[in-house]
Enzyme design. Structure first.
Site, PDB file in Angstrom:
ATOM      1  N   PRO A 111      27.452 -33.054  36.820  1.00 43.13           N
ATOM      2  CA  PRO A 111      28.121 -33.106  38.044  1.00 43.13           C
ATOM      3  C   PRO A 111      27.353 -34.268  38.864  1.00 43.13           C
ATOM      4  O   PRO A 111      25.980 -33.879  39.172  1.00 43.13           O
ATOM      5  CB  PRO A 111      28.123 -31.803  38.940  1.00 43.13           C
ATOM      6  CG  PRO A 111      27.527 -31.021  37.885  1.00 43.13           C
ATOM      7  CD  PRO A 111      26.828 -31.648  36.540  1.00 43.13           C
ATOM      8  N   GLU A 112      27.851 -35.077  39.473  1.00 41.16           N
ATOM      9  CA  GLU A 112      27.417 -36.182  40.569  1.00 41.16           C
ATOM     10  C   GLU A 112      28.359 -36.155  41.622  1.00 41.16           C
ATOM     11  O   GLU A 112      29.404 -35.222  41.847  1.00 41.16           O
ATOM     12  CB  GLU A 112      27.183 -37.555  39.858  1.00 41.16           C
ATOM     13  CG  GLU A 112      26.025 -37.389  38.727  1.00 41.16           C
ATOM     14  CD  GLU A 112      25.687 -38.846  38.185  1.00 41.16           C
ATOM     15  OE1 GLU A 112      25.950 -40.041  38.902  1.00 41.16           O
ATOM     16  OE2 GLU A 112      25.374 -39.033  36.995  1.00 41.16           O
ATOM     17  N   HIS A 153      29.496 -17.148  31.098  1.00 40.85           N
ATOM     18  CA  HIS A 153      28.559 -17.701  31.883  1.00 40.85           C
ATOM     19  C   HIS A 153      28.723 -17.423  33.318  1.00 40.85           C
ATOM     20  O   HIS A 153      28.564 -18.201  34.184  1.00 40.85           O
ATOM     21  CB  HIS A 153      27.935 -19.057  31.575  1.00 40.85           C
ATOM     22  CG  HIS A 153      27.790 -19.090  30.160  1.00 40.85           C
ATOM     23  ND1 HIS A 153      26.529 -18.481  29.433  1.00 40.85           N
ATOM     24  CD2 HIS A 153      28.272 -19.837  29.043  1.00 40.85           C
ATOM     25  CE1 HIS A 153      26.512 -18.912  28.348  1.00 40.85           C
ATOM     26  NE2 HIS A 153      27.502 -19.521  28.050  1.00 40.85           N
ATOM     27  N   ARG A 181      23.433 -23.402  32.099  1.00 41.58           N
ATOM     28  CA  ARG A 181      22.122 -23.350  31.898  1.00 41.58           C
ATOM     29  C   ARG A 181      21.359 -23.009  33.302  1.00 41.58           C
ATOM     30  O   ARG A 181      20.221 -23.121  33.404  1.00 41.58           O
ATOM     31  CB  ARG A 181      22.002 -24.727  31.789  1.00 41.58           C
ATOM     32  CG  ARG A 181      22.295 -25.223  30.255  1.00 41.58           C
ATOM     33  CD  ARG A 181      21.923 -26.580  29.858  1.00 41.58           C
ATOM     34  NE  ARG A 181      20.456 -26.694  29.816  1.00 41.58           N
ATOM     35  CZ  ARG A 181      20.063 -28.099  29.442  1.00 41.58           C
ATOM     36  NH1 ARG A 181      20.703 -29.141  29.317  1.00 41.58           N
ATOM     37  NH2 ARG A 181      18.763 -28.104  29.355  1.00 41.58           N
TER      38      ARG A 181
END
Ligand SMILES: [Zn+2]
Length: 266
Positions: free
Chosen positions: A2-3, A92, A111
């Site tokens: 993500p940016e 997750h 992560r």
């Protein structure tokens, strides 16, 4: 990963999902995502709250809830906010907000490089990671010559430095340099005035194009997750450049892979 466009998409989704809603219950897993607070403390602080505003600054999300409660959040490398029905939880899920309309908002992060830290709402902009951010990449008054002045860093690395410019990461930095045909290894402080101007335009174009592509109401699939690759050079090693026919190459720069076209980026 993500940016700015992906974080902006998350902000738009969360604003619409939380508008007029109350968080009736929260569930929080023990993980580094939630920082030093105990899961129970976070769950309790969010229960009964409603969203007052949600701001995006660079790649950060700044939540302001009622009663002065705030939170600083970041999507890290794999983070994503999802709205699901109670019987359809994603894997997750690190944090869950149960809303009074029956929906469940999940912060999913395989992560766990993202974060969701409770903070007092009034101090969010003064927090160190937020206070040290450079100007927004989409700021209409952005002056890139000023932002990059004196930098001896390679221009690709400097564009990703959030204290200089907030919002660009590895993907969009490579894409804007390809668009303006600039070699990612050139020194950031030594571009020509016309090149700074061209880069400013390219940043706006590339980010706005990405925002438009992501103008979907629900989940977006990151390119690393097998989503479509809408990019010109990112993730296209050995493919032909659509502009000059040369081969797209990659190399490591400051620990990250940089994609570019040696044939037409000078
Ligand atoms: Zn080329």
């Amino acid at each position: 990963m993500p940016e700015l466009p992906e974080v902006e998409h998350a902000a738009r989704c969360l604003r619409s999902w939380l508008a007029g809603r109350t968080i009736v219950r929260a569930e929080v897993e023990q993980s580094r995502v939630i920082g030093p607070s105990a899961p129970r403390t976070v769950a309790k602080a969010l229960t009964g709250r409603h969203l007052v505003k949600l701001e995006r600054r660079g790649k950060y999300l700044l939540f302001t809830f009622d009663k002065g409660q705030g939170a600083l959040a970041h999507l890290g490398m794999t983070g994503k906010w999802l709205r699901r029905t109670p019987d359809d939880p994603p894997s997750h899920s690190r944090l869950r907000l149960f809303l009074d309309d029956g929906a469940v908002l999940h912060y999913r992060d395989p992560r766990m490089f993202g974060l969701f830290y409770l903070e007092p709402a009034e101090g969010l902009h003064r927090l160190r990671p937020v206070a040290q951010l450079g100007p927004e990449a989409l700021d209409p008054k952005l002056d890139l010559a000023e932002v990059l002045r004196g930098s001896k860093q390679p221009v690709k690395v400097a564009l990703m430095d959030q204290s200089r410019l907030a919002g660009l990461g590895n993907i969009y930095a490579a894409e804007v340099l390809y668009q303006v045909r600039i070699d990612p290894r050139r020194k950031a402080g030594e571009l020509r005035p016309a090149e700074y101007k061209a880069l400013e335009r390219a940043i706006r174009q590339v980010l706005k194009r990405a925002l438009k592509l992501q103008d979907v109401p629900e989940e977006i699939t990151y390119v690393e997750e097998g989503g479509d690759n809408p990019f010109q050079v990112y993730g296209r090693p050995k493919e032909r450049c659509r502009r000059c026919g040369g081969k797209i190459a990659s190399f490591t720069q400051a620990g990250r892979t940089t994609w570019w076209c040696p044939g037409c980026q000078r």
